[in-house]
Design a protein around this motif. Structure first.
Motif, PDB file in Angstrom:
ATOM      1  N   ALA A   5       0.830  -1.213   0.000  1.00 49.84           N
ATOM      2  CA  ALA A   5       0.000   0.000   0.000  1.00 49.84           C
ATOM      3  C   ALA A   5       0.861   1.258   0.000  1.00 49.84           C
ATOM      4  CB  ALA A   5      -0.924  -0.010   1.218  1.00 49.84           C
ATOM      5  N   ASP A   6       2.103   1.138  -0.419  1.00 50.92           N
ATOM      6  CA  ASP A   6       2.982   2.303  -0.429  1.00 50.92           C
ATOM      7  C   ASP A   6       2.623   3.234  -1.585  1.00 50.92           C
ATOM      8  OD1 ASP A   6       4.050   1.001  -2.655  1.00 50.92           O
ATOM      9  OD2 ASP A   6       6.111   1.381  -2.091  1.00 50.92           O
ATOM     10  N   LYS A   7       3.370   4.274  -1.719  1.00 53.61           N
ATOM     11  CA  LYS A   7       3.075   5.329  -2.691  1.00 53.61           C
ATOM     12  C   LYS A   7       3.009   4.827  -4.134  1.00 53.61           C
ATOM     13  CE  LYS A   7       4.772   9.887  -4.054  1.00 53.61           C
ATOM     14  NZ  LYS A   7       5.721  10.943  -3.728  1.00 53.61           N
ATOM     15  N   TRP A   8       3.855   3.851  -4.496  1.00 56.75           N
ATOM     16  CA  TRP A   8       3.976   3.488  -5.901  1.00 56.75           C
ATOM     17  C   TRP A   8       3.438   2.105  -6.266  1.00 56.75           C
ATOM     18  CZ3 TRP A   8       4.786   7.769  -8.248  1.00 56.75           C
ATOM     19  CH2 TRP A   8       5.640   8.738  -7.719  1.00 56.75           C
ATOM     20  N   SER A   9       3.353   1.181  -5.334  1.00 56.79           N
ATOM     21  CA  SER A   9       3.049  -0.217  -5.661  1.00 56.79           C
ATOM     22  C   SER A   9       1.739  -0.400  -6.415  1.00 56.79           C
ATOM     23  CB  SER A   9       3.030  -1.078  -4.400  1.00 56.79           C
ATOM     24  OG  SER A   9       4.324  -1.173  -3.862  1.00 56.79           O
ATOM     25  N   MET A  10       0.682   0.236  -5.944  1.00 61.58           N
ATOM     26  CA  MET A  10      -0.609   0.068  -6.617  1.00 61.58           C
ATOM     27  C   MET A  10      -0.560   0.622  -8.036  1.00 61.58           C
ATOM     28  SD  MET A  10      -3.601   0.442  -3.779  1.00 61.58           S
ATOM     29  CE  MET A  10      -2.995   1.758  -2.747  1.00 61.58           C
ATOM     30  N   MET A  11       0.170   1.724  -8.225  1.00 64.42           N
ATOM     31  CA  MET A  11       0.281   2.300  -9.568  1.00 64.42           C
ATOM     32  C   MET A  11       1.056   1.368 -10.492  1.00 64.42           C
ATOM     33  SD  MET A  11       0.865   6.354  -8.965  1.00 64.42           S
ATOM     34  CE  MET A  11       0.899   6.737  -7.228  1.00 64.42           C
ATOM     35  N   VAL A  12       2.150   0.802  -9.984  1.00 61.06           N
ATOM     36  CA  VAL A  12       2.942  -0.125 -10.796  1.00 61.06           C
ATOM     37  C   VAL A  12       2.088  -1.325 -11.189  1.00 61.06           C
ATOM     38  CG1 VAL A  12       4.871  -1.764 -10.731  1.00 61.06           C
ATOM     39  CG2 VAL A  12       5.197   0.574  -9.918  1.00 61.06           C
ATOM     40  N   LEU A  13       1.368  -1.899 -10.237  1.00 60.20           N
ATOM     41  CA  LEU A  13       0.531  -3.054 -10.549  1.00 60.20           C
ATOM     42  C   LEU A  13      -0.570  -2.693 -11.541  1.00 60.20           C
ATOM     43  CD1 LEU A  13       0.379  -4.681  -7.020  1.00 60.20           C
ATOM     44  CD2 LEU A  13       1.552  -5.585  -9.041  1.00 60.20           C
ATOM     45  N   LYS A  14      -1.118  -1.498 -11.436  1.00 58.69           N
ATOM     46  CA  LYS A  14      -2.145  -1.052 -12.381  1.00 58.69           C
ATOM     47  C   LYS A  14      -1.566  -0.902 -13.788  1.00 58.69           C
ATOM     48  CE  LYS A  14      -6.114   0.342 -13.801  1.00 58.69           C
ATOM     49  NZ  LYS A  14      -7.012  -0.727 -14.250  1.00 58.69           N
ATOM     50  N   VAL A  15      -0.375  -0.327 -13.879  1.00 55.10           N
ATOM     51  CA  VAL A  15       0.280  -0.157 -15.183  1.00 55.10           C
ATOM     52  C   VAL A  15       0.527  -1.516 -15.837  1.00 55.10           C
ATOM     53  CG1 VAL A  15       2.479   0.536 -16.241  1.00 55.10           C
ATOM     54  CG2 VAL A  15       1.298   2.093 -14.690  1.00 55.10           C
ATOM     55  N   LEU A  16       0.802  -2.535 -15.026  1.00 53.87           N
ATOM     56  CA  LEU A  16       1.090  -3.868 -15.549  1.00 53.87           C
ATOM     57  C   LEU A  16      -0.162  -4.725 -15.778  1.00 53.87           C
ATOM     58  CD1 LEU A  16       4.261  -4.661 -13.428  1.00 53.87           C
ATOM     59  CD2 LEU A  16       4.168  -4.257 -15.900  1.00 53.87           C
ATOM     60  N   ASP A  17      -1.343  -4.166 -15.545  1.00 53.54           N
ATOM     61  CA  ASP A  17      -2.607  -4.911 -15.717  1.00 53.54           C
ATOM     62  C   ASP A  17      -2.719  -5.618 -17.060  1.00 53.54           C
ATOM     63  OD1 ASP A  17      -3.997  -4.768 -13.358  1.00 53.54           O
ATOM     64  OD2 ASP A  17      -5.286  -3.116 -13.972  1.00 53.54           O
ATOM     65  N   GLY A  72      -0.050 -11.680  -7.437  1.00 57.43           N
ATOM     66  CA  GLY A  72      -0.292 -10.260  -7.653  1.00 57.43           C
ATOM     67  C   GLY A  72      -1.647 -10.003  -8.295  1.00 57.43           C
ATOM     68  N   ARG A  73      -2.062 -10.883  -9.191  1.00 57.39           N
ATOM     69  CA  ARG A  73      -3.377 -10.743  -9.831  1.00 57.39           C
ATOM     70  C   ARG A  73      -4.493 -10.824  -8.798  1.00 57.39           C
ATOM     71  NH1 ARG A  73      -3.258  -8.678 -14.651  1.00 57.39           N
ATOM     72  NH2 ARG A  73      -1.581  -9.449 -15.938  1.00 57.39           N
ATOM     73  N   SER A  74      -4.258 -11.555  -7.708  1.00 57.98           N
ATOM     74  CA  SER A  74      -5.295 -11.666  -6.673  1.00 57.98           C
ATOM     75  C   SER A  74      -5.537 -10.329  -5.970  1.00 57.98           C
ATOM     76  CB  SER A  74      -4.935 -12.752  -5.660  1.00 57.98           C
ATOM     77  OG  SER A  74      -3.841 -12.357  -4.849  1.00 57.98           O
ATOM     78  N   LEU A  75      -4.638  -9.373  -6.137  1.00 61.04           N
ATOM     79  CA  LEU A  75      -4.814  -8.033  -5.559  1.00 61.04           C
ATOM     80  C   LEU A  75      -5.620  -7.101  -6.464  1.00 61.04           C
ATOM     81  CD1 LEU A  75      -1.351  -7.160  -3.997  1.00 61.04           C
ATOM     82  CD2 LEU A  75      -3.550  -7.287  -2.825  1.00 61.04           C
ATOM     83  N   GLN A  76      -5.830  -7.482  -7.704  1.00 62.39           N
ATOM     84  CA  GLN A  76      -6.492  -6.586  -8.648  1.00 62.39           C
ATOM     85  C   GLN A  76      -7.904  -6.201  -8.209  1.00 62.39           C
ATOM     86  OE1 GLN A  76      -5.540  -8.898 -12.209  1.00 62.39           O
ATOM     87  NE2 GLN A  76      -4.579  -7.045 -13.015  1.00 62.39           N
ATOM     88  N   ALA A 132     -11.391  -1.942  -6.221  1.00 57.01           N
ATOM     89  CA  ALA A 132     -12.407  -1.427  -5.299  1.00 57.01           C
ATOM     90  C   ALA A 132     -11.911  -0.160  -4.608  1.00 57.01           C
ATOM     91  CB  ALA A 132     -12.777  -2.492  -4.266  1.00 57.01           C
ATOM     92  N   LEU A 133     -10.666  -0.160  -4.190  1.00 55.47           N
ATOM     93  CA  LEU A 133     -10.090   1.016  -3.535  1.00 55.47           C
ATOM     94  C   LEU A 133     -10.023   2.197  -4.507  1.00 55.47           C
ATOM     95  CD1 LEU A 133      -8.768   2.332  -1.086  1.00 55.47           C
ATOM     96  CD2 LEU A 133      -6.589   1.350  -1.840  1.00 55.47           C
ATOM     97  N   TYR A 134      -9.598   1.940  -5.729  1.00 50.60           N
ATOM     98  CA  TYR A 134      -9.535   3.006  -6.730  1.00 50.60           C
ATOM     99  C   TYR A 134     -10.938   3.534  -7.043  1.00 50.60           C
ATOM    100  CZ  TYR A 134      -8.314   5.534 -10.971  1.00 50.60           C
ATOM    101  OH  TYR A 134      -8.151   6.511 -11.921  1.00 50.60           O
ATOM    102  N   GLY A 135     -11.899   2.632  -7.166  1.00 48.17           N
ATOM    103  CA  GLY A 135     -13.280   3.040  -7.404  1.00 48.17           C
ATOM    104  C   GLY A 135     -13.813   3.910  -6.274  1.00 48.17           C
ATOM    105  N   TRP A 136     -13.495   3.528  -5.038  1.00 48.86           N
ATOM    106  CA  TRP A 136     -13.904   4.320  -3.878  1.00 48.86           C
ATOM    107  C   TRP A 136     -13.304   5.715  -3.975  1.00 48.86           C
ATOM    108  CZ3 TRP A 136     -11.552   7.187  -0.212  1.00 48.86           C
ATOM    109  CH2 TRP A 136     -12.338   7.615   0.860  1.00 48.86           C
ATOM    110  N   THR A 137     -12.039   5.786  -4.369  1.00 49.39           N
ATOM    111  CA  THR A 137     -11.354   7.074  -4.499  1.00 49.39           C
ATOM    112  C   THR A 137     -12.079   7.968  -5.500  1.00 49.39           C
ATOM    113  OG1 THR A 137      -9.245   6.012  -3.995  1.00 49.39           O
ATOM    114  CG2 THR A 137      -9.135   8.159  -5.051  1.00 49.39           C
ATOM    115  N   LEU A 138     -12.414   7.425  -6.654  1.00 52.50           N
ATOM    116  CA  LEU A 138     -13.101   8.218  -7.678  1.00 52.50           C
ATOM    117  C   LEU A 138     -14.485   8.642  -7.210  1.00 52.50           C
ATOM    118  CD1 LEU A 138     -12.151   6.244 -10.913  1.00 52.50           C
ATOM    119  CD2 LEU A 138     -11.122   8.354 -10.033  1.00 52.50           C
TER     120      LEU A 138
END
Length: 130
Positions: free
Chosen positions: A25-37, A91-95, A100-106
């Motif tokens: 849940a650090d600053k970059w991890s979720m973004m990196v995983l999203k970019v690699l979707d 890692g895919r199990s975190l998608q 959901a977290l990103y959707g909540w943010t929006l």
């Protein structure tokens, strides 16, 4: 021997789940995983996709994600040697939770902005009253 999991929600400093949570849940991890979707990418493509990330920060993030089993690193034997990164099955199990977290943010960004403005106004009034 691996460290035992925490039995309670005391958030003790030596709890391994606390460290893992911090790393995913650090600053970059979720973004990196999203970019690699959509599939594997090379380092520079990932870097260009995340505005503001430094080479050092990206390198550290990729290593943490790989160490935790969330990414797979593959060396491509070309000249010069290239490396690409791909989300692992773990890692895919975190998608789904990340989506959901990103959707909540929006969905809640407007309410958060309103709360921030109200807080800042209260802080400004308190400072002015001193």
């Amino acid at each position: 021997m691996s460290a035992p999991f925490c039995a309670s929600q005391t958030f003790s400093a030596d709890c391994p789940s606390r460290l893992l949570f911090d790393q995913i849940a650090d600053k970059w991890s979720m973004m990196v995983l999203k970019v690699l979707d959509d599939g594997p990418l090379r380092f520079n493509t990932i870097k260009r996709s995340i505005e503001g990330i430094t080479q050092k920060a990206l390198t550290q993030c990729l290593r943490r994600l790989e160490r935790n089993g969330l990414l797979e690193r593959r060396v491509i034997p070309v000249s010069p040697v290239a490396v690409e990164y791909e989300i692992s099955p773990l890692g895919r199990s975190l998608q789904k939770p990340f989506a959901a977290l990103y959707g909540w943010t929006l969905e809640n960004m407007e309410a958060v902005e309103t709360a921030r403005e109200a807080f800042d106004a209260r802080q400004g009034a308190a400072i002015a009253a001193e």
